[in-house]
Design a protein around this motif. Structure first.
Motif, PDB file in Angstrom:
ATOM      1  N   VAL A 158       0.911  -1.349   0.009  1.00 30.82           N
ATOM      2  CA  VAL A 158      -0.042  -0.027  -0.068  1.00 30.82           C
ATOM      3  C   VAL A 158       0.767   1.332   0.040  1.00 30.82           C
ATOM      4  CG1 VAL A 158      -1.891   1.135   1.377  1.00 30.82           C
ATOM      5  CG2 VAL A 158      -1.881  -1.166   1.178  1.00 30.82           C
ATOM      6  N   GLU A 159       0.660   2.147  -0.826  1.00 28.39           N
ATOM      7  CA  GLU A 159       1.289   3.260  -1.122  1.00 28.39           C
ATOM      8  C   GLU A 159       0.570   4.642  -1.345  1.00 28.39           C
ATOM      9  OE1 GLU A 159       4.160   2.715  -4.290  1.00 28.39           O
ATOM     10  OE2 GLU A 159       5.411   1.461  -3.232  1.00 28.39           O
ATOM     11  N   ASN A 160       1.248   5.741  -0.876  1.00 29.61           N
ATOM     12  CA  ASN A 160       0.380   6.895  -1.032  1.00 29.61           C
ATOM     13  C   ASN A 160       0.679   7.322  -2.372  1.00 29.61           C
ATOM     14  OD1 ASN A 160       1.348   7.158   2.253  1.00 29.61           O
ATOM     15  ND2 ASN A 160      -1.039   7.872   1.586  1.00 29.61           N
ATOM     16  N   VAL A 161      -0.123   8.201  -3.088  1.00 28.38           N
ATOM     17  CA  VAL A 161      -0.145   8.968  -4.131  1.00 28.38           C
ATOM     18  C   VAL A 161      -0.210  10.211  -4.173  1.00 28.38           C
ATOM     19  CG1 VAL A 161      -1.153   9.005  -6.671  1.00 28.38           C
ATOM     20  CG2 VAL A 161      -1.232   6.651  -5.527  1.00 28.38           C
ATOM     21  N   ARG A 162       0.583  11.101  -4.811  1.00 21.24           N
ATOM     22  CA  ARG A 162       0.437  12.521  -4.531  1.00 21.24           C
ATOM     23  C   ARG A 162      -0.857  12.869  -5.223  1.00 21.24           C
ATOM     24  NH1 ARG A 162       6.355  15.234  -5.504  1.00 21.24           N
ATOM     25  NH2 ARG A 162       7.339  14.377  -3.780  1.00 21.24           N
ATOM     26  N   PRO A 163      -1.410  13.844  -4.360  1.00 22.76           N
ATOM     27  CA  PRO A 163      -2.945  14.371  -5.260  1.00 22.76           C
ATOM     28  C   PRO A 163      -2.850  14.969  -6.531  1.00 22.76           C
ATOM     29  CG  PRO A 163      -2.562  14.646  -2.624  1.00 22.76           C
ATOM     30  CD  PRO A 163      -1.397  14.144  -3.313  1.00 22.76           C
ATOM     31  N   GLU A 164      -1.426  15.912  -6.416  1.00 19.46           N
ATOM     32  CA  GLU A 164      -1.419  16.567  -7.712  1.00 19.46           C
ATOM     33  C   GLU A 164      -0.997  15.865  -9.147  1.00 19.46           C
ATOM     34  OE1 GLU A 164       2.633  16.779  -5.426  1.00 19.46           O
ATOM     35  OE2 GLU A 164       0.523  17.036  -5.066  1.00 19.46           O
ATOM     36  N   ASN A 165      -0.370  14.640  -8.830  1.00 23.80           N
ATOM     37  CA  ASN A 165      -0.212  13.545  -9.894  1.00 23.80           C
ATOM     38  C   ASN A 165      -1.330  12.585 -10.023  1.00 23.80           C
ATOM     39  OD1 ASN A 165       2.438  14.718  -9.665  1.00 23.80           O
ATOM     40  ND2 ASN A 165       3.309  12.663  -8.455  1.00 23.80           N
ATOM     41  N   PHE A 166      -2.372  12.608  -9.130  1.00 20.62           N
ATOM     42  CA  PHE A 166      -3.540  11.666  -9.626  1.00 20.62           C
ATOM     43  C   PHE A 166      -4.442  12.413 -10.659  1.00 20.62           C
ATOM     44  CE2 PHE A 166      -7.707  10.510  -8.281  1.00 20.62           C
ATOM     45  CZ  PHE A 166      -7.724   8.978  -8.843  1.00 20.62           C
ATOM     46  N   ILE A 167      -4.814  11.875 -11.706  1.00 19.78           N
ATOM     47  CA  ILE A 167      -5.834  12.197 -12.570  1.00 19.78           C
ATOM     48  C   ILE A 167      -7.240  11.269 -12.671  1.00 19.78           C
ATOM     49  CG2 ILE A 167      -4.209  13.695 -13.861  1.00 19.78           C
ATOM     50  CD1 ILE A 167      -4.375  11.499 -15.869  1.00 19.78           C
ATOM     51  N   ILE A 168      -8.220  11.813 -13.163  1.00 12.41           N
ATOM     52  CA  ILE A 168      -9.517  11.139 -13.507  1.00 12.41           C
ATOM     53  C   ILE A 168     -10.034  11.715 -14.551  1.00 12.41           C
ATOM     54  CG2 ILE A 168     -10.724  12.063 -11.651  1.00 12.41           C
ATOM     55  CD1 ILE A 168     -11.965   9.263 -11.002  1.00 12.41           C
ATOM     56  N   SER A 169     -10.880  10.925 -15.325  1.00 13.31           N
ATOM     57  CA  SER A 169     -11.420  11.551 -16.292  1.00 13.31           C
ATOM     58  C   SER A 169     -12.784  12.593 -15.749  1.00 13.31           C
ATOM     59  CB  SER A 169     -12.237  10.654 -17.080  1.00 13.31           C
ATOM     60  OG  SER A 169     -13.224   9.651 -16.210  1.00 13.31           O
ATOM     61  N   ARG A 170     -12.709  13.618 -16.604  1.00 12.56           N
ATOM     62  CA  ARG A 170     -13.723  14.760 -16.260  1.00 12.56           C
ATOM     63  C   ARG A 170     -15.048  14.056 -16.515  1.00 12.56           C
ATOM     64  NH1 ARG A 170     -14.577  20.354 -19.494  1.00 12.56           N
ATOM     65  NH2 ARG A 170     -16.093  21.355 -18.267  1.00 12.56           N
ATOM     66  N   GLY A 171     -15.911  14.497 -15.367  1.00 12.95           N
ATOM     67  CA  GLY A 171     -17.489  14.234 -15.123  1.00 12.95           C
ATOM     68  C   GLY A 171     -17.520  12.670 -14.560  1.00 12.95           C
ATOM     69  N   ALA A 172     -16.513  12.096 -14.142  1.00 14.55           N
ATOM     70  CA  ALA A 172     -16.607  10.806 -13.646  1.00 14.55           C
ATOM     71  C   ALA A 172     -17.511  10.914 -12.176  1.00 14.55           C
ATOM     72  CB  ALA A 172     -15.211  10.004 -13.333  1.00 14.55           C
ATOM     73  N   LYS A 173     -18.256   9.684 -12.167  1.00 12.73           N
ATOM     74  CA  LYS A 173     -19.068   9.616 -11.075  1.00 12.73           C
ATOM     75  C   LYS A 173     -18.573   9.048  -9.574  1.00 12.73           C
ATOM     76  CE  LYS A 173     -22.457  12.043 -12.859  1.00 12.73           C
ATOM     77  NZ  LYS A 173     -21.919  12.102 -14.020  1.00 12.73           N
ATOM     78  N   SER A 174     -17.558   8.014 -10.270  1.00  7.67           N
ATOM     79  CA  SER A 174     -16.782   7.002  -9.380  1.00  7.67           C
ATOM     80  C   SER A 174     -15.593   6.677  -9.893  1.00  7.67           C
ATOM     81  CB  SER A 174     -17.786   6.029  -8.938  1.00  7.67           C
ATOM     82  OG  SER A 174     -18.014   5.039  -9.994  1.00  7.67           O
ATOM     83  N   THR A 175     -14.622   6.108  -9.246  1.00 10.00           N
ATOM     84  CA  THR A 175     -13.370   5.448  -9.941  1.00 10.00           C
ATOM     85  C   THR A 175     -13.759   4.272 -10.778  1.00 10.00           C
ATOM     86  OG1 THR A 175     -12.932   4.392  -8.043  1.00 10.00           O
ATOM     87  CG2 THR A 175     -11.750   6.359  -8.101  1.00 10.00           C
ATOM     88  N   GLU A 176     -14.672   3.636 -10.329  1.00 11.06           N
ATOM     89  CA  GLU A 176     -14.994   2.329 -11.246  1.00 11.06           C
ATOM     90  C   GLU A 176     -15.677   2.746 -12.427  1.00 11.06           C
ATOM     91  OE1 GLU A 176     -15.875   2.842  -8.030  1.00 11.06           O
ATOM     92  OE2 GLU A 176     -14.600   1.453  -7.112  1.00 11.06           O
ATOM     93  N   ALA A 177     -16.236   3.744 -12.547  1.00  8.83           N
ATOM     94  CA  ALA A 177     -16.902   4.094 -13.844  1.00  8.83           C
ATOM     95  C   ALA A 177     -16.307   5.195 -14.705  1.00  8.83           C
ATOM     96  CB  ALA A 177     -18.331   4.865 -13.425  1.00  8.83           C
ATOM     97  N   ALA A 178     -15.148   5.598 -14.331  1.00  6.47           N
ATOM     98  CA  ALA A 178     -14.070   6.562 -14.760  1.00  6.47           C
ATOM     99  C   ALA A 178     -13.574   5.847 -16.324  1.00  6.47           C
ATOM    100  CB  ALA A 178     -13.151   7.148 -14.147  1.00  6.47           C
ATOM    101  N   ARG A 179     -13.535   6.757 -17.250  1.00  2.00           N
ATOM    102  CA  ARG A 179     -12.901   6.160 -18.504  1.00  2.00           C
ATOM    103  C   ARG A 179     -11.274   6.108 -18.282  1.00  2.00           C
ATOM    104  NH1 ARG A 179     -15.999  10.251 -20.517  1.00  2.00           N
ATOM    105  NH2 ARG A 179     -14.103  11.465 -21.057  1.00  2.00           N
ATOM    106  N   ILE A 180     -10.763   6.996 -17.357  1.00  2.03           N
ATOM    107  CA  ILE A 180      -9.429   6.891 -17.209  1.00  2.03           C
ATOM    108  C   ILE A 180      -9.178   7.167 -15.875  1.00  2.03           C
ATOM    109  CG2 ILE A 180      -8.819   9.388 -17.890  1.00  2.03           C
ATOM    110  CD1 ILE A 180      -6.419   6.512 -18.839  1.00  2.03           C
ATOM    111  N   VAL A 181      -8.160   6.561 -15.349  1.00  2.00           N
ATOM    112  CA  VAL A 181      -7.864   6.677 -13.820  1.00  2.00           C
ATOM    113  C   VAL A 181      -6.447   6.325 -13.534  1.00  2.00           C
ATOM    114  CG1 VAL A 181      -8.779   4.620 -13.147  1.00  2.00           C
ATOM    115  CG2 VAL A 181      -8.409   6.679 -11.396  1.00  2.00           C
ATOM    116  N   GLY A 182      -5.499   7.083 -12.793  1.00  2.00           N
ATOM    117  CA  GLY A 182      -4.292   6.948 -12.819  1.00  2.00           C
ATOM    118  C   GLY A 182      -3.261   7.898 -12.222  1.00  2.00           C
ATOM    119  N   GLU A 183      -2.192   7.875 -12.585  1.00  2.00           N
ATOM    120  CA  GLU A 183      -1.023   8.743 -11.885  1.00  2.00           C
ATOM    121  C   GLU A 183       0.102   8.879 -12.855  1.00  2.00           C
ATOM    122  OE1 GLU A 183       1.060   7.538  -8.522  1.00  2.00           O
ATOM    123  OE2 GLU A 183       0.277   5.454  -8.741  1.00  2.00           O
TER     124      GLU A 183
END
Length: 697
Positions: free
Chosen positions: A208-233
Motif C-alpha cells: 500500500v503506497e500513497n499517491v500525490r494528489p497533484e499527480n492523480f488524474i481522473i476523467s472529467r465528469g466521472a461519478k466514481s473511480t469504477e465508472a471513470a474512462r481513465i484513472v491513474g497517476e
C-alpha cells in the motif's frame, strides 16, 4: 476488430490529456494555494515597512482535526471487519479480518500511510492510496562449510534453488586406502563439506503506497473511480528502473501534463515529476515521466469496453493487460454530489485565513503607529531635526520657543479594537463552517465561565460534524482498501502465511476465501462519544449480572461484552492479556463407555442406600412418637391420681386400701370424674407458677 498498439497509444494520449487539462484548470491551482497556506508561506501581497504576519488557520484546522480522524482507526486492534455474504463465509470471516488488518497495519507502515492519506485529503481535496500485489525478488545467499546433512536439508526446501555448488573433503580426515574401500564394499560415503550459492523465493505481498494528489488524474465528469474512462497517476522512473522492469530505456516522457513545478517546490522536493534530459551525469539515472493507471476501452473489438491496466510513455505503451478492478482508493472529506473529487478542510478555511491575515496585520500596524506616532514640527521654531530623530534616553532636542508650539504628535485613528472584533468574528465563521471549535481543542480560556451544559452542546455538535466526515472516509476509501486487499490475497497468494498476532503464531491460507465479503469499518469520534459508550456499557453490565440466574447470559456473551469495554476504554492487547475466549478453553475429555457404566452403577448404589436410610429414618421417627405419646399418657395418669388424692384428703373420707387413689376417689360418695379433672388442672397451674416464679404482670 482488435485495437492496434498505435490506436491504444493515441486513445491513451487523448484521454490522459483531457483529464490532466481538467485537473490543471480546476483543481491544481487550489491544491497549490491550500498547501501554501498550510505551510504558512508568504501570500505575495506583503508591503515593505508594514506588518507581514500570517494567520495559520489552515494549519490549525488540519492539525486539530487529525487526532480525531486517526485515533478511531488505530485506537483499537482492528480498523475494519468482514461480514459473511454466504453461509460458507462464516468460517473464514474472523481469519480474513485478522489477516487483512495485519497486512494494512503491520506488514505495511499503516499509521504513516493513513496519516499521509487523510492529511492529503484535508489539504488537497483528495487523498489517494494504491494497493497492489508484488512478487518480491528472490533472496540471494551464500553458505560455506555445510555438512552433508545441512546440504540435504536446504536442498529439500522447494523455495530454494542452488545456483552454485562446490564440495570438498573434510580437512584433516585421511582418505580411505584401497584395502579399506574393498573391505567396506564401497558402501560408505566419505563425509564432505559444501560451499553453495542459492536463491530463495520470497512470498509475494500486498503493498500500500500513497499517491500525490497533484499527480492523480481522473476523467472529467466521472461519478466514481469504477465508472471513470481513465484513472491513474504520473510516475517517475529512472532508465535503470525501466531496464530492471524489462522495458526499453530509450522512451520519451509523457508530455500531457504541463508541470510547472510549483507544488514540488512547496514540498521541498525536486525529485517529483521531472522531464527527461534533466542534466543527470549518469544516463542510467536519468528520469522519465510515465502514466500508470487504468483505461476503459474496447481493446479486443467485441463491442464491450473492458478495464485495462497500462503503463505508457510518450511514444509507446509499455504494459497493457486486462484487469478485473482498479487499484486506487480515494477519500474526499467534503463530497460534492455527482463528483469524485470534492473539497478539503483547507478550501473553506483559506478564505478565513485571508481575512484573519489582513485583520491581524491591521491590528499590529495600528499598535505600531500608536506606539510610534508621527510628529508635527514647526519649522519656524528652529527645531533641530537631527536631535528629534535621535531616539535616546534623556536626549536633548534643541529649538526656539516653547516646545508646545514647536513639536506636537499627530493623532492616529486606532483600529486595534475593531480589528480584534473582526478577528473574533472570523473565528466564529471558522467554527461554523468546519465544526472545529475552541472548546474541544482546549483553547478557550473563557470556557470555564460558560455553563457545562452549553459547552457540552457545542462540543457534541462539533463531534457530530467530525463524525460525519469520519463516516464518509470509512465508507469510501478505507472500506475500498479493505475489500481490495482481500481481493488481492485471494487471487495472488498461493501459499500459507504465518504471522504473529496477539502473541501467537497464526497461519493464514486465503485460498477458498470469498473475495466479495462485506467489510464494516467501525468508527466513533471524540472523548464524549467514548465516555457515553462506557457509561452505557457499565449500566448494561449490571443488567447482565442480574440476568445470569435466568440463563440468558452465557460465557460467550460476557466475553463479547468485555471486548467492547476494552475497545471503548482504549485497552490495547486486552483480548490476549486480560480476557480469554471461552471457545479456546480446553474441553474436558469425554468419558469412555466403561466409565459411564461405572458412574451409573455408583449412582444406582447410592440411590438404593439413600432409600434404605429414608425407610429406617421413618421407622425411628414413628417409634419416637409412640414413646412420647406413652410417656404423656403416664404423666397424665399420675396427675389425675394426685388430684384424686388431693380431693380425697380434703373430704376426710374413709381410707380405702383397695385400688388406686383414682379408683378410690371414683368410688367415694360425692366425687365425680369432672371434679378430679378440675383439681388436676389447678395442680398443673400451680406447678407452672412454681416453675415461673416471676410471671408477667
Amino acid at each position: 476488430m482488435k485495437m492496434s498498439d498505435d490506436q491504444l497509444r493515441v486513445l491513451l494520449h487523448q484521454e490522459v490529456s483531457q483529464a490532466a487539462a481538467w485537473s490543471d484548470s480546476n483543481i491544481r491551482e487550489e491544491q497549490e494555494r491550500n498547501l501554501r497556506y498550510y505551510l504558512g508561506l508568504p501570500m505575495g501581497n506583503e508591503v515593505a515597512g508594514r506588518s507581514q504576519v500570517l494567520s495559520w488557520d489552515v494549519f490549525e484546522i488540519v492539525e486539530s482535526a487529525m487526532p480525531s480522524f486517526i485515533e478511531p482507526f488505530f485506537g483499537g486492534d482492528r480498523i475494519g471487519e468482514f461480514q459473511p455474504r454466504t453461509q460458507d463465509d462464516e468460517a473464514y470471516c474472523e481469519q480474513a479480518t485478522d489477516y487483512v488488518n495485519y497486512l494494512i497495519k503491520d506488514a505495511n507502515p499503516g499509521f504513516m500511510i493513513f496519516t499521509t492519506w487523510l492529511k492529503d485529503a484535508l489539504i488537497s481535496k483528495v487523498g489517494v492510496v494504491r494497493a497492489e500485489w508484488r512478487d518480491e525478488p528472490p533472496k540471494k545467499g551464500e553458505y560455506v562449510g555445510l555438512s552433508d546433512e545441512q546440504l540435504i536439508q536446504i536442498a529439500q526446501d522447494p523455495a530454494i534453488e542452488i545456483t552454485e555448488h562446490k564440495a570438498y573433503p573434510v580437512p584433516g580426515m585421511p582418505p580411505l586406502n584401497e584395502a579399506e574401500q574393498i573391505m567396506l564394499g564401497g558402501q560408505v560415503q566419505i563425509p564432505m563439506l559444501h560451499d553453495i550459492t542459492m536463491r530463495k523465493k520470497q512470498p509475494g505481498c500486498v503493498r500500500v503506497e500513497n499517491v500525490r494528489p497533484e499527480n492523480f488524474i481522473i476523467s472529467r465528469g466521472a461519478k466514481s473511480t469504477e465508472a471513470a474512462r481513465i484513472v491513474g497517476e504520473f510516475v517517475t522512473y529512472t532508465r535503470s528502473d525501466l531496464a530492471e522492469m524489462g522495458h526499453p530505456t530509450d522512451v520519451a516522457s509523457f508530455d500531457a501534463h504541463q508541470f510547472d513545478g510549483q507544488i514540488e517546490v512547496l514540498r521541498d522536493d525536486t525529485s517529483g515529476i521531472v522531464r527527461e534530459n534533466d542534466g543527470s551525469a549518469d544516463p542510467a539515472m536519468e528520469e522519465v515521466t510515465l502514466f500508470r493507471g487504468f483505461v476503459r476501452c474496447d481493446y479486443d473489438g467485441d463491442g464491450i469496453a473492458e478495464l485495462r491496466r497500462v503503463l505508457a510513455a510518450g511514444d509507446q505503451v509499455l504494459e497493457n493487460e486486462e484487469a478485473e478492478w482498479q487499484d486506487y482508493c480515494i477519500i474526499t472529506p467534503i463530497p460534492i454530489p455527482h463528483r469524485v473529487i470534492g473539497m478539503g478542510y483547507a478550501d473553506p478555511a483559506s478564505e478565513i485565513q485571508d481575512i484573519k491575515t489582513a485583520l491581524t496585520r491591521q491590528y499590529l500596524d495600528s499598535l505600531y503607529r500608536a506606539n510610534n506616532p508621527r510628529t508635527y514640527v514647526n519649522m519656524q521654531a528652529s527645531v533641530n531635526l537631527d536631535d528629534l530623530l535621535t531616539t535616546r534616553i534623556g536626549g536633548v532636542v534643541r529649538g526656539n520657543g516653547p516646545a508646545a508650539n514647536a513639536i506636537q504628535p499627530l493623532m492616529e485613528v486606532a483600529v486595534s479594537r475593531d480589528a480584534l472584533e473582526g478577528i473574533q468574528y472570523a473565528d466564529n465563521m471558522r467554527e461554523t463552517r468546519l465544526g472545529i471549535t475552541r472548546y474541544n481543542q482546549g483553547l478557550d480560556s473563557d470556557s470555564l465561565n460558560k455553563t457545562a451544559t452549553g459547552v457540552q452542546k457545542i462540543m457534541n455538535a462539533a463531534d457530530k460534524r467530525q463524525q460525519m466526515t469520519l463516516r464518509i472516509m470509512a465508507e469510501t476509501g478505507i472500506r475500498d482498501l479493505f475489500r481490495l486487499t482481500l481481493r488481492l490475497i485471494t487471487k495472488y497468494q498461493d501459499m500459507a502465511s504465518t504471522v504473529r498476532l496477539r502473541n501467537q503464531w497464526v497461519q493464514f491460507n486465503p485460498q477458498g476465501w470469498n473475495p466479495d465479503m462485506d467489510c464494516v469499518v467501525a468508527v466513533g469520534v471524540g472523548n464524549g462519544d467514548k465516555t457515553e459508550t462506557l457509561m452505557m456499557l457499565q449500566q448494561f453490565g449490571q443488567f447482565m449480572a442480574q440476568a445470569v440466574p435466568f440463563g440468558v447470559v452465557k460465557p460467550e456473551n460476557v466475553y463479547e461484552f468485555l471486548r467492547l469495554v476494552a475497545k471503548n476504554g482504549k485497552l490495547r492487547g486486552a483480548e490476549e492479556k486480560l480476557i480469554t475466549d471461552p471457545s479456546k478453553n480446553p474441553q474436558p475429555p469425554q468419558p469412555s463407555p466403561d466409565q459411564i457404566k461405572a458412574q451409573a452403577d455408583v449412582q444406582k448404589f447410592q440411590a438404593e442406600k439413600n432409600h434404605e436410610t429414608t425407610e429406617a429414618d421413618k421407622d425411628r421417627a414413628h417409634e419416637e412418637r409412640m414413646k412420647a405419646a406413652e410417656l404423656a399418657s403416664r404423666e397424665r395418669e399420675k396427675l389425675l391420681e394426685l388430684a384424686a388424692a388431693f380431693l380425697a384428703g380434703g373430704q376426710g373420707g374413709p381410707n380405702m386400701t383397695n385400688g388406686s387413689t383414682l379408683d378410690q376417689s371414683a368410688q367415694a360418695p360425692g366425687f365425680s370424674m369432672q371434679d378430679v379433672q378440675v383439681a388436676a388442672q389447678a395442680i398443673n397451674s400451680l406447678a407452672n407458677e412454681l416453675q415461673n416464679p416471676n410471671p408477667t404482670l
